[in-house]
Design a protein around this motif. Structure first.
Motif, mmCIF file in Angstrom:
data_model
loop_
_atom_site.group_PDB
_atom_site.id
_atom_site.type_symbol
_atom_site.label_atom_id
_atom_site.label_comp_id
_atom_site.label_asym_id
_atom_site.label_seq_id
_atom_site.Cartn_x
_atom_site.Cartn_y
_atom_site.Cartn_z
ATOM 1 N N ALA A 59 0.822 -1.207 0.000
ATOM 2 C CA ALA A 59 0.000 0.000 0.000
ATOM 3 C C ALA A 59 0.859 1.261 0.000
ATOM 4 O O ALA A 59 0.487 2.277 -0.595
ATOM 5 N N ASN A 68 -0.738 -7.879 -5.556
ATOM 6 C CA ASN A 68 -0.109 -8.173 -4.274
ATOM 7 C C ASN A 68 -0.389 -9.616 -3.870
ATOM 8 O O ASN A 68 -1.532 -10.008 -3.670
ATOM 9 N N LYS A 136 0.487 4.160 -5.178
ATOM 10 C CA LYS A 136 0.136 3.833 -3.801
ATOM 11 C C LYS A 136 -1.326 3.433 -3.767
ATOM 12 O O LYS A 136 -2.104 3.831 -4.636
ATOM 13 N N SER A 137 -1.683 2.626 -2.787
ATOM 14 C CA SER A 137 -3.086 2.232 -2.667
ATOM 15 C C SER A 137 -3.528 2.434 -1.231
ATOM 16 O O SER A 137 -2.708 2.558 -0.325
ATOM 17 N N ALA A 139 -4.657 1.707 2.392
ATOM 18 C CA ALA A 139 -4.279 0.615 3.304
ATOM 19 C C ALA A 139 -5.480 -0.097 3.851
ATOM 20 O O ALA A 139 -6.567 0.342 3.842
#
Length: 139
Positions: A59, A68, A136-137, A139
């Motif tokens: 993340a 992932n 980014k992702s 969390a």
């Protein structure tokens, strides 16, 4: 012959330096692939990019388009079938923060029949250094 005996240390130095130069090529695929080769595998050979970092690390930042699949999920008896390609002939390009976990994951997947599983040398750090897209992702 007399020269070789009298200068044995020069011969030893030459053999040692030659061995050190040949060492990377003798190791074979275990060294992984460079970022440029990883991009080629994904773009031209329909390779699947997989980040084996833990979810929090993933993340915080990962290669654009990477799935992932934490290394911890690969060490069990059953592989996470949903995230891995069903076609085991496709290239599976693995990465993590530094490349160490990706190397282990490549070995695990190769034993499971993914013959084209390779790790990115240097991991996400090398990916960023090559100015390749990172996202980014939540969390």
């Amino acid at each position: 012959m007399k020269f070789l005996i009298e200068n044995w240390y020069l011969v030893l130095a030459a053999l040692t330096s030659g061995g050190l130069l040949l060492w990377p090529s003798l190791r074979g695929k275990s060294g992984g692939v460079a970022t440029a080769e990883a991009v080629r595998l994904v773009n031209r050979e329909k390779g699947v990019l997989i980040d084996v970092s833990e979810p929090a690390e993933y993340a915080a930042g990962h290669a654009n388009g990477a799935r992932n699949v934490p290394l911890s999920t690969l060490t069990g008896t059953e592989l996470p079938a949903k995230q891995l390609p069903s076609n085991k002939a496709l290239p599976v390009v693995l990465m993590c923060k530094t490349g160490a976990r990706a190397q282990r994951a490549a070995g695990i997947l190769q034993k499971q029949g993914y013959a084209n599983a390779v790790a990115v040398q240097g991991g996400l750090a090398a990916w960023r250094e090559a100015s390749l897209p990172v996202e980014k992702s939540a969390a």
